[in-house]
Design a protein around this motif. Structure first.
Motif, PDB file in Angstrom:
ATOM      1  N   GLN A 229      42.026  30.496  26.807  1.00 38.26           N
ATOM      2  CA  GLN A 229      41.862  29.334  25.935  1.00 38.26           C
ATOM      3  C   GLN A 229      41.638  28.053  26.738  1.00 38.26           C
ATOM      4  O   GLN A 229      41.038  27.099  26.239  1.00 38.26           O
ATOM      5  CB  GLN A 229      43.097  29.174  25.046  1.00 38.26           C
ATOM      6  CG  GLN A 229      43.338  30.340  24.106  1.00 38.26           C
ATOM      7  CD  GLN A 229      44.627  30.185  23.321  1.00 38.26           C
ATOM      8  OE1 GLN A 229      44.961  29.103  22.860  1.00 38.26           O
ATOM      9  NE2 GLN A 229      45.364  31.270  23.171  1.00 38.26           N
ATOM     10  N   LEU A 230      42.120  28.034  27.982  1.00 35.11           N
ATOM     11  CA  LEU A 230      41.968  26.864  28.844  1.00 35.11           C
ATOM     12  C   LEU A 230      40.751  26.983  29.762  1.00 35.11           C
ATOM     13  O   LEU A 230      40.595  26.186  30.690  1.00 35.11           O
ATOM     14  CB  LEU A 230      43.241  26.669  29.676  1.00 35.11           C
ATOM     15  CG  LEU A 230      44.518  26.386  28.879  1.00 35.11           C
ATOM     16  CD1 LEU A 230      45.734  26.389  29.791  1.00 35.11           C
ATOM     17  CD2 LEU A 230      44.418  25.053  28.143  1.00 35.11           C
ATOM     18  N   ASN A 231      39.907  27.989  29.497  1.00 37.63           N
ATOM     19  CA  ASN A 231      38.673  28.200  30.266  1.00 37.63           C
ATOM     20  C   ASN A 231      38.942  28.427  31.750  1.00 37.63           C
ATOM     21  O   ASN A 231      38.203  27.954  32.620  1.00 37.63           O
ATOM     22  CB  ASN A 231      37.710  27.019  30.088  1.00 37.63           C
ATOM     23  CG  ASN A 231      36.308  27.323  30.611  1.00 37.63           C
ATOM     24  OD1 ASN A 231      35.849  28.470  30.550  1.00 37.63           O
ATOM     25  ND2 ASN A 231      35.631  26.313  31.134  1.00 37.63           N
ATOM     26  N   VAL A 232      40.010  29.160  32.051  1.00 39.80           N
ATOM     27  CA  VAL A 232      40.329  29.485  33.444  1.00 39.80           C
ATOM     28  C   VAL A 232      39.470  30.664  33.890  1.00 39.80           C
ATOM     29  O   VAL A 232      39.407  31.690  33.216  1.00 39.80           O
ATOM     30  CB  VAL A 232      41.828  29.817  33.598  1.00 39.80           C
ATOM     31  CG1 VAL A 232      42.118  30.391  34.979  1.00 39.80           C
ATOM     32  CG2 VAL A 232      42.663  28.567  33.356  1.00 39.80           C
ATOM     33  N   GLY A 252      38.493  38.949  32.169  1.00 40.24           N
ATOM     34  CA  GLY A 252      37.388  38.219  32.777  1.00 40.24           C
ATOM     35  C   GLY A 252      37.825  37.112  33.708  1.00 40.24           C
ATOM     36  O   GLY A 252      37.042  36.202  34.009  1.00 40.24           O
ATOM     37  N   ILE A 253      39.069  37.186  34.196  1.00 40.57           N
ATOM     38  CA  ILE A 253      39.608  36.169  35.102  1.00 40.57           C
ATOM     39  C   ILE A 253      39.755  36.780  36.493  1.00 40.57           C
ATOM     40  O   ILE A 253      40.473  37.768  36.673  1.00 40.57           O
ATOM     41  CB  ILE A 253      40.973  35.653  34.606  1.00 40.57           C
ATOM     42  CG1 ILE A 253      40.828  35.038  33.209  1.00 40.57           C
ATOM     43  CG2 ILE A 253      41.549  34.627  35.576  1.00 40.57           C
ATOM     44  CD1 ILE A 253      42.153  34.677  32.553  1.00 40.57           C
ATOM     45  N   ALA A 254      39.066  36.219  37.469  1.00 42.01           N
ATOM     46  CA  ALA A 254      39.147  36.725  38.840  1.00 42.01           C
ATOM     47  C   ALA A 254      40.499  36.379  39.451  1.00 42.01           C
ATOM     48  O   ALA A 254      41.151  35.405  39.053  1.00 42.01           O
ATOM     49  CB  ALA A 254      38.023  36.128  39.682  1.00 42.01           C
ATOM     50  N   VAL A 255      40.931  37.178  40.421  1.00 39.96           N
ATOM     51  CA  VAL A 255      42.185  36.928  41.136  1.00 39.96           C
ATOM     52  C   VAL A 255      41.863  36.767  42.614  1.00 39.96           C
ATOM     53  O   VAL A 255      41.233  37.638  43.223  1.00 39.96           O
ATOM     54  CB  VAL A 255      43.195  38.074  40.927  1.00 39.96           C
ATOM     55  CG1 VAL A 255      44.468  37.805  41.729  1.00 39.96           C
ATOM     56  CG2 VAL A 255      43.527  38.225  39.447  1.00 39.96           C
ATOM     57  N   VAL A 256      42.277  35.651  43.195  1.00 34.04           N
ATOM     58  CA  VAL A 256      41.987  35.328  44.591  1.00 34.04           C
ATOM     59  C   VAL A 256      43.289  35.287  45.373  1.00 34.04           C
ATOM     60  O   VAL A 256      44.245  34.607  44.975  1.00 34.04           O
ATOM     61  CB  VAL A 256      41.269  33.968  44.711  1.00 34.04           C
ATOM     62  CG1 VAL A 256      40.938  33.667  46.168  1.00 34.04           C
ATOM     63  CG2 VAL A 256      40.009  33.953  43.854  1.00 34.04           C
ATOM     64  N   ASP A 257      43.335  36.012  46.471  1.00 36.50           N
ATOM     65  CA  ASP A 257      44.538  36.101  47.296  1.00 36.50           C
ATOM     66  C   ASP A 257      44.471  35.080  48.431  1.00 36.50           C
ATOM     67  O   ASP A 257      43.652  35.202  49.343  1.00 36.50           O
ATOM     68  CB  ASP A 257      44.659  37.519  47.860  1.00 36.50           C
ATOM     69  CG  ASP A 257      45.912  37.705  48.711  1.00 36.50           C
ATOM     70  OD1 ASP A 257      46.694  36.740  48.826  1.00 36.50           O
ATOM     71  OD2 ASP A 257      46.106  38.808  49.253  1.00 36.50           O
TER      72      ASP A 257
END
Length: 308
Positions: A229-232, A252-257
């Protein structure tokens, strides 16, 4: 300043007063003012107050709304904010009135500090720390008000209709709902790290052996619904994750380490990578920390220093 029996009146600005009450039980309101009780009307989340301070933006929004409501009902009456003589109560009045001066009276920082100087004197005469705890962060009232003035100037803390949504900020910031804060509108969010929870639960309260309830944990799925909802578009990990990233990636949200061991400040290469990620993505990013003191806040501050 006017001392009268059980109360002390301090005029601040724009027909707004603070009434410091020595003994609450013997205090009675009169009809000459519209009263707002800061101590009881706007309680803080007690488990976090000592660590993060006595007032949040949502508290200020509620105070501003109450002031506007009273002014609409009785424009000729001054508004009196009642506080007790304890430092934690007075510091709430200091922040509230300094913020009111900046946001609604459109004063600059010097004028706002001048307005609240009598209250600052009350705090300095009290030997106890307003937060009743030791802190390794020297954050002054002037720093808080300077930040609010900057946020107002660039439109981040606009409390007029259609501007800053205090209700949403309060809901998402509450540790029982999400423990999530939008730092840069539309771009940067800081949140507590999620956890994988048993039986597919989206949230779970920690219960200690002595019966105390600890912080509420949330699953990636719980956060994913909010972040969409926050366009993250990406979640940045600044600590060793306690969850499988699949819950975010499915949404659809990428995860970056960007994790790094130890308690040292973020190294330069991590800072560079974070800034690059934030600049390349057109949408927002969410950051959760735990790797050292204030990694999330440090990264957010660096982004704001560069772009705002």
């Amino acid at each position: 300043r006017n001392t009268e029996g059980n109360r002390m009146h301090l005029h601040i600005c724009d027909q707004v007063f603070v009434v410091k009450v020595q003994q609450q039980a013997s205090f009675s309101e009169d009809t000459s003012c519209a009263y707002i009780d800061l101590k009881h009307k706007f309680p803080s989340y007690a488990a976090r107050e000592n660590k993060f301070g006595p007032l949040g933006l949502f508290n200020l929004g509620e105070i501003f709304d109450s002031c506007k409501s009273f002014k609409a009902q009785a424009t000729d009456k001054p508004i009196a904010l009642t506080v007790s003589s304890e430092s934690d109560s007075i510091i709430k009045a200091v922040l509230a009135l300094g913020a009111y001066s900046i946001v609604h009276c459109n004063t600059d920082l010097a004028v706002a500090m001048g307005c609240i100087q009598p209250l600052l004197s009350e705090i300095s005469s009290n030997s106890s720390d307003p937060r009743n705890t030791e802190s390794n962060v020297e954050l002054q009232v002037q720093d808080c008000l300077a930040g609010l003035l900057k946020a107002k100037t660039i439109g981040w803390a606009d409390f007029v209709f259609g501007g800053f949504d205090a209700d949403e900020y309060k809901h998402l910031g509450c540790p029982l709902n999400a423990d999530l804060h939008e730092i840069v509108p539309g771009k940067l969010i800081i949140m507590r790290g999620p956890r994988d929870l048993p039986s597919g639960a989206t949230w779970l309260d920690t219960v200690h052996a002595d019966g105390r309830i600890g912080p509420r944990d949330f699953s990636p799925t719980h956060f994913a619904d909010i972040l969409q909802q926050l366009n993250v578009q990406a979640v940045v990990q600044c600590s060793t994750p306690l969850y499988d990233s699949h819950g975010f990636e499915e949404a659809g949200i990428a995860v970056v380490d960007l994790c790094c061991e130890g308690d040292s400040p973020p190294p330069v290469d991590v800072l560079s990578k974070f800034i690059a990620i934030a600049e390349r993505l057109p949408g927002a990013i969410a950051v959760h920390g735990g790797a050292g003191p204030g990694w999330s806040g440090t990264l957010a501050a660096l982004y704001m220093m560069k772009h705002h």
